[in-house]
Design a protein around this motif. Structure first.
Motif, PDB file in Angstrom:
ATOM      1  N   ASN A 167      -3.003   7.124  -2.004  1.00 19.90           N
ATOM      2  CA  ASN A 167      -1.748   6.675  -2.613  1.00 19.90           C
ATOM      3  C   ASN A 167      -1.184   7.705  -3.577  1.00 19.90           C
ATOM      4  N   VAL A 168      -2.051   8.315  -4.395  1.00 17.00           N
ATOM      5  CA  VAL A 168      -1.572   9.286  -5.389  1.00 17.00           C
ATOM      6  C   VAL A 168      -0.941  10.490  -4.699  1.00 17.00           C
ATOM      7  N   LEU A 169      -1.658  11.063  -3.747  1.00 17.29           N
ATOM      8  CA  LEU A 169      -1.124  12.246  -3.063  1.00 17.29           C
ATOM      9  C   LEU A 169       0.093  11.899  -2.214  1.00 17.29           C
ATOM     10  N   GLY A 170       0.043  10.747  -1.536  1.00 20.90           N
ATOM     11  CA  GLY A 170       1.174  10.368  -0.696  1.00 20.90           C
ATOM     12  C   GLY A 170       2.435  10.113  -1.505  1.00 20.90           C
ATOM     13  N   ILE A 171       2.321   9.317  -2.570  1.00 22.48           N
ATOM     14  CA  ILE A 171       3.498   9.016  -3.393  1.00 22.48           C
ATOM     15  C   ILE A 171       3.991  10.269  -4.107  1.00 22.48           C
ATOM     16  N   LEU A 387       8.106   3.774  -1.322  1.00 25.54           N
ATOM     17  CA  LEU A 387       6.909   4.571  -1.063  1.00 25.54           C
ATOM     18  C   LEU A 387       5.639   3.859  -1.531  1.00 25.54           C
ATOM     19  N   CYS A 388       5.725   3.112  -2.619  1.00 25.26           N
ATOM     20  CA  CYS A 388       4.548   2.359  -3.070  1.00 25.26           C
ATOM     21  C   CYS A 388       4.105   1.351  -2.017  1.00 25.26           C
ATOM     22  N   LEU A 389       5.055   0.669  -1.392  1.00 25.08           N
ATOM     23  CA  LEU A 389       4.717  -0.304  -0.355  1.00 25.08           C
ATOM     24  C   LEU A 389       4.208   0.373   0.907  1.00 25.08           C
ATOM     25  N   ILE A 390       4.858   1.462   1.312  1.00 27.22           N
ATOM     26  CA  ILE A 390       4.495   2.117   2.572  1.00 27.22           C
ATOM     27  C   ILE A 390       3.112   2.747   2.483  1.00 27.22           C
ATOM     28  N   TRP A 391       2.869   3.534   1.448  1.00 31.24           N
ATOM     29  CA  TRP A 391       1.602   4.246   1.355  1.00 31.24           C
ATOM     30  C   TRP A 391       0.435   3.299   1.108  1.00 31.24           C
ATOM     31  N   ARG A 392       0.636   2.236   0.366  1.00 28.99           N
ATOM     32  CA  ARG A 392      -0.469   1.284   0.190  1.00 28.99           C
ATOM     33  C   ARG A 392      -0.753   0.532   1.488  1.00 28.99           C
TER      34      ARG A 392
END
Length: 681
Positions: A167-171, A387-392
């Protein structure tokens, strides 16, 4: 005692203006002198003091008690808001408690801003991390279901470590791409700033998760996965936040710095683990010597736990990991050493302390939203939410697909959806965003964090319960396990450990059995009082279940008192007669369908005698005996009684045949033949 202790703890943390009683004295200004008549009538060098002309009867000195008075008022406001929430009828069934507390905070913050025309007091990061967060984490760790947690520890660590890094790297990288697409408004945000913001916005708040999931009563596996992941997720995000913050302060970041940063993450995590383990064992050892002074026994639980957290923070280790490890380590030994009253005191104080801290956190989240430091950007705010919803969601699906290959109890798709949708943000990311060093877009980060918190708490928190009902997610069992269930569960654990040992597989049950042996042989001998060591394990299970049942009974009683009960009336005589007729008729039908029999009405045939040895067999058996046995078995299957197959049933007064004079080979051959014939049929 509790309000006083809380006021002393929160006194140094809430940013409430506290003016001193006497103003500071400027040494450059001349001090007025007064004439004080001594014995010789001289007045040299004595400062002038206002001497009252008469004795005052009544006076007000608000500045003397301003700080503790305002702290108590905040706690009182939060408690009254929580009390009103649970007495508001159907509102708790629709709106989570955290949402209502945030709305109360927004209302209070708006009133303060309208009266003072300035921003209301905010919750500082030191206040949150040093005073309000530890009670909540301690309560969660002390009452953590140990069996479920350690059975799912691999999956929890899988979600907390790799899921948080995902999540950290993706967001962070995705937000940096958004900033590159909008160079006019977001061009001054660097990659490290995006990664720093991604590390704090990926923090799933255990406070928000607990407040929402405890009201839904989902199944134990789903609850421990969500809560355990949120608990350890915070430790990982705080470490990553500190790492990226250190990178920002360096003139340049090299490959060696990245390698050292990875080593630092391991040191912070394992360092907090060992600190918590040390203080947990010391707390257990101290509780062994408290029988003569049982009043202070609960105090050591709070002191050692809080000391483990402060020590870890002092050494820049993970305080959350330390306090959870300390609570889990000392629980079983402390409960065995202290009395039942002390255990009840520990439970009540932990619940009260964590509840007050949780309420204050949500209240100040709402109050702190009313600020003058907001900056808006549609592209950045909307992209962060999406992005928070997608990556999680993608992270949970991918990680679960891998971990389901090695799990016996698979995580279903419904549970995966609830895990992904239950990633609520809260006070942790709110406190971390204020710690960022000043740069032009800090206000944008603050505004975006507040929007994400409000969206997850209000939208996701209010819709997750209907989604659980719609998806028909398995709920938690309300009944507590019985002693028989616990004993059978332990028996199965021993059997599985033995099977793993036989086949040479060092699995979960093997290591659990080894730890139990080490615990019984060494730890319990030194950490538990001698009179408590020789107790039977069944007795310990019974006492533990009795303690849990008493706690559940108290909670059920409290909940029953809050629900309005309908008035009951005694039954009328005609209603009682109707109930008696119904019960008598049903009992008569049941007896007619199931004829009763006893040992006196059984067929007294030597063929039914128990054989003594399975190895002795005879090869010569008469056909008449075989036919008689077949008639006997078929009649037994038809009518459930032997008396129905033959008119030659023994009477009630006939004596039983002598078992010593009965032939040995007859019953054995009859039984063995009948078993073989049944298999063929």
């Amino acid at each position: 005692m509790a309000p006083l202790l809380l006021s002393l703890l929160v006194h140094t943390c809430l940013m409430v203006g506290c003016s001193t009683r006497t103003p500071p004295v400027d040494p450059s200004e001349p001090q007025p002198m007064h004439s004080s008549l001594g014995q010789n009538g001289s007045s040299e060098g004595v400062p002038l003091v206002d001497v009252p002309m008469a004795l005052g009867v009544f006076s007000v000195d608000y500045h003397h008690v301003q700080a503790p008075f305002e702290i108590v008022l905040w706690i009182m406001l939060a408690s009254l808001a929580k009390l009103g929430f649970h007495w508001s009828g159907r509102v708790p069934a629709v709106v989570p408690e955290s949402c209502l507390l945030i709305m109360v905070g927004l209302l209070v913050g708006g009133v303060i801003y309208g009266v003072r025309h300035s921003a209301p007091p905010t919750l500082s990061a030191d206040a949150f991390f040093l005073f309000l967060l530890p009670p909540i984490v301690l309560d969660a760790g002390y009452f953590l279901p140990g069996r479920l947690f350690f059975e799912n520890l691999g999956t929890i660590l899988w979600y907390a470590l790799l899921g948080t890094l995902w999540n950290v790297l993706g967001i962070g990288l995705s937000l940096y791409g958004v900033c590159l697409l909008c160079p006019s408004s977001l061009g001054d945000i660097s990659l490290l700033h995006c990664l720093l913001f991604g590390s704090l916005i990926a923090a799933v708040d255990p406070v928000a998760v607990l407040s929402v999931f405890q009201e839904m009563h989902v199944n134990e596996q789903l609850h421990i996965l969500v809560f355990g992941e949120s608990l350890l997720n915070d430790a990982v995000t705080v470490v990553l936040y500190q790492l990226f913050e250190s990178f920002l302060r360096l003139p340049s970041v090299s490959g060696l710095d990245v390698l050292l940063g990875g080593c630092r993450v391991l040191v912070v995590g394992f360092g907090g683990l060992f600190v918590g383990l040390f203080f947990g064992l010391v707390a257990a050892l101290t509780s062994r010597f408290t029988p003569r002074v049982p009043v202070i026994a609960p105090l050591f639980v709070f002191l050692y736990s809080y000391l483990s957290y402060l020590t870890s923070e002092m050494l820049h280790l993970s305080g959350i990991t330390a306090i959870v490890t300390c609570a889990v380590t000392m629980k079983q030994y402390v409960e065995a050493n202290v009395s039942e009253r002390s255990n009840s005191s520990i439970q009540y104080f932990l619940k009260m302390w964590s509840s007050v801290s949780e309420t204050l956190i949500f209240i100040f989240l709402g109050v702190s939203t009313i600020q003058d430091v907001h900056m808006w950007s549609w592209a950045f705010v909307c992209s962060t939410l999406l992005l928070c919803l997608i990556w999680r969601g993608t992270g949970v699906l991918l990680l679960t697909a891998v971990v389901n290959k090695v799990r016996r109890n698979k995580v279903t798709f419904r549970d995966q959806f609830i895990i992904a949708y239950g990633g609520l943000r809260g006070a942790i990311c709110f406190s971390l965003v204020f710690l960022i060093d000043d740069f032009p877009k800090k206000r944008l980060f603050i505004t975006t964090t507040i929007i994400v918190i409000l969206f997850t708490v209000f939208v996701q928190g209010m819709t997750i319960k209907p989604l659980v009902d719609l998806l028909d997610v398995k709920r938690k069992k309300r009944a507590l396990p019985t002693v028989s269930e616990e004993i059978h569960s332990r028996l199965i654990d021993h059997l599985l450990a033995g099977i793993e040992d036989v086949v040479g597989y060092w699995g979960q049950h093997y290591w659990k059995d080894k730890f139990e042996q080490f615990n019984t042989k060494f730890l319990r001998r030194f950490l538990i009082r001698e009179e408590q060591q020789n107790r039977s394990s069944i007795l310990r299970v019974y006492q533990e279940l009795e303690r849990r049942e008493q706690g559940a009974h108290r909670e059920t009683t409290i909940q029953a008192r809050t629900v309005p009960q309908t008035a009951s009336r005694p039954l009328l005589p005609e209603e009682m007669d109707s109930i008696r007729r119904i019960l008598s008729r049903n009992l008569h039908h049941f007896n007619s369908r199931m004829p009763a029999y006893s040992r006196h009405t059984l067929h007294q045939d030597r063929s039914l005698q128990r054989h003594r040895s399975l190895g002795e067999r005879d090869t010569q058996v008469e056909d008449a005996e075989f036919n008689e046995l077949h008639i006997l078995r078929s009649g037994l299957r038809r009518s459930h009684t032997v008396c129905a197959i033959s008119p030659s049933c023994a009477s009630l007064d006939s004596p039983l045949p002598d078992l010593q004079t009965a032939p040995k080979h007859g019953p054995k051959k009859h039984l063995s033949f009948d078993i073989e014939n049944e298999k063929n049929n």
